[in-house]
Design an enzyme around this catalytic site. Structure first.
Site, PDB file in Angstrom:
ATOM      1  N   GLU A  63       0.953  -1.201   0.453  1.00 16.54           N
ATOM      2  CA  GLU A  63      -0.211   0.226  -0.183  1.00 16.54           C
ATOM      3  C   GLU A  63       1.131   1.058  -0.318  1.00 16.54           C
ATOM      4  O   GLU A  63       2.125   1.452   0.645  1.00 16.54           O
ATOM      5  CB  GLU A  63      -0.858  -0.368   1.537  1.00 16.54           C
ATOM      6  N   ASP A 234      -7.932  -4.069   8.992  1.00 16.51           N
ATOM      7  CA  ASP A 234      -7.191  -3.410   7.924  1.00 16.51           C
ATOM      8  C   ASP A 234      -7.047  -3.880   6.000  1.00 16.51           C
ATOM      9  O   ASP A 234      -5.794  -3.006   5.575  1.00 16.51           O
ATOM     10  CB  ASP A 234      -5.692  -2.901   8.624  1.00 16.51           C
TER      11      ASP A 234
END
Length: 346
Positions: A63, A234
């Site tokens: 990410e 998450d």
């Protein structure tokens, strides 16, 4: 050729980050990062905000987390690969960068594996300061991996807990966490189940790594008045709490557009009401109302928290030996003559 001053960017290696942490002290550094996050949350509306940009694979996720306040720009690269621990590798690694918006020139490059652990704990305890029951003294720490000790010390330093009750499906992880917390001033209780861990706890922190829907807490395990600090959810398809717990809780988030994709609330309707923490911190929204309310911090981590941590480190290393100048930018005498710079270096 010797690099110019403009070509040199302060670089904080893992070794120097650890030296910096020991120089400042773990609990003090967590507390000071939390103060920076709190200050930046108070000016939330001045930031560019976007959900982090993920690249998913069967092995994990990579990410990018960017943001800017108009003067400085920051981003973090971070991965999440739960299978890594079985191969002797970290689940999460990260590095981050700050840059000057006016010139675009980087002003800091740093490891963020250690720093992410500190800022995650700092954010949790900062939120706990606003949402946890008054005079809370005991926290259940469910999931005793790499983040667990940081969470325990953060809640000790900022929320006044004196007892942690540990549980992990891997007893070796619990033993590791218990050993690492010896001498910190915390009473440490190792438990054989999640149910045992939450007995008498006013704060429940869940921090597990499996990249899947999981039920770490069931509805019957959660009584009135507790604060739940849910860290493990998450990414899409990864949760820790039974849906019914969410329906009984007042839910607080960092950035709804990201949390609805990645957090516990991905299990709820897209319009389920949540409260943004920056609004609580600025007094625009209510946090804990009474001693029977269940508060839930659906934490997924947001770029502004990393921005705050990067700004903190940039200031903290000034005048110290805890960084090295990295020859990172080409800076020719004539900015139009990059090729000439290359040839002169031959």
């Amino acid at each position: 050729m010797q690099p110019s001053d403009k070509a040199l960017v302060p670089f904080v290696s893992v070794d120097n980050m650890m030296r910096l942490i020991h120089h400042i002290g773990v609990e003090r550094m967590i507390t000071e990062i939390a103060a920076q996050i709190e200050d930046d949350f108070k000016r939330w509306e001045s930031f560019d905000k976007t959900p982090r940009i993920p690249a998913h694979s069967p092995h994990g996720v990579i990410e990018l987390m960017p943001t800017s306040d108009g003067e400085a720009y920051g981003f973090k690269y971070v991965n999440g690969h739960p299978k890594n621990t079985s191969e002797g590798l970290q689940t999460v690694t990260a590095f981050g960068l700050l840059a000057d918006v006016y010139t675009g020139y980087p002003t800091l490059l740093t490891e963020m594996t250690m720093l992410t652990a500190l800022r995650t704990a700092a954010t949790s305890a900062l939120v706990g300061k606003y949402l946890a029951p008054m005079n809370a003294s005991t926290m259940a720490m469910i999931g005793n991996g790499a983040q667990s000790e940081f969470q325990c010390l953060a809640f000790k330093a900022m929320c006044g807990i004196d007892t942690v009750r540990l549980y992990d499906i891997d007893p070796a992880a619990t033993a590791k966490c218990a050993a690492n917390l010896q001498g910190t001033g915390l009473k440490v209780v190792s438990c054989r189940s999640a149910e045992e861990a939450i007995e008498g706890a006013q704060i429940i922190t869940t921090c597990t790594a499996d990249k899947k829907y999981a039920t770490i807490l069931t509805d019957n395990m959660v009584g009135p008045g507790v604060h739940i600090n849910a860290i493990g959810g998450d990414c899409p398809g990864k949760t820790e709490l039974h849906r019914d717990i969410l329906l009984r809780s007042d839910i607080f988030v960092e950035y709804p557009e990201q949390t609805r994709i990645e957090g516990e609330i991905q299990a709820l309707d897209p319009d389920h009401p949540v409260t943004e923490m920056w609004q609580v911190i600025t007094g625009q929204a209510e946090g804990r109302r009474d001693d029977r309310q269940i508060t839930l911090f659906d934490s997924v981590g947001f770029a502004i928290e990393d921005f705050s941590a990067l700004r903190y480190v940039k200031r903290a290393i000034e005048g110290t030996e805890f960084f090295e100048p990295l020859d990172m930018l080409a800076d020719p005498d004539d900015p139009r003559d990059l090729f000439g710079m290359l040839m002169r270096a031959k």
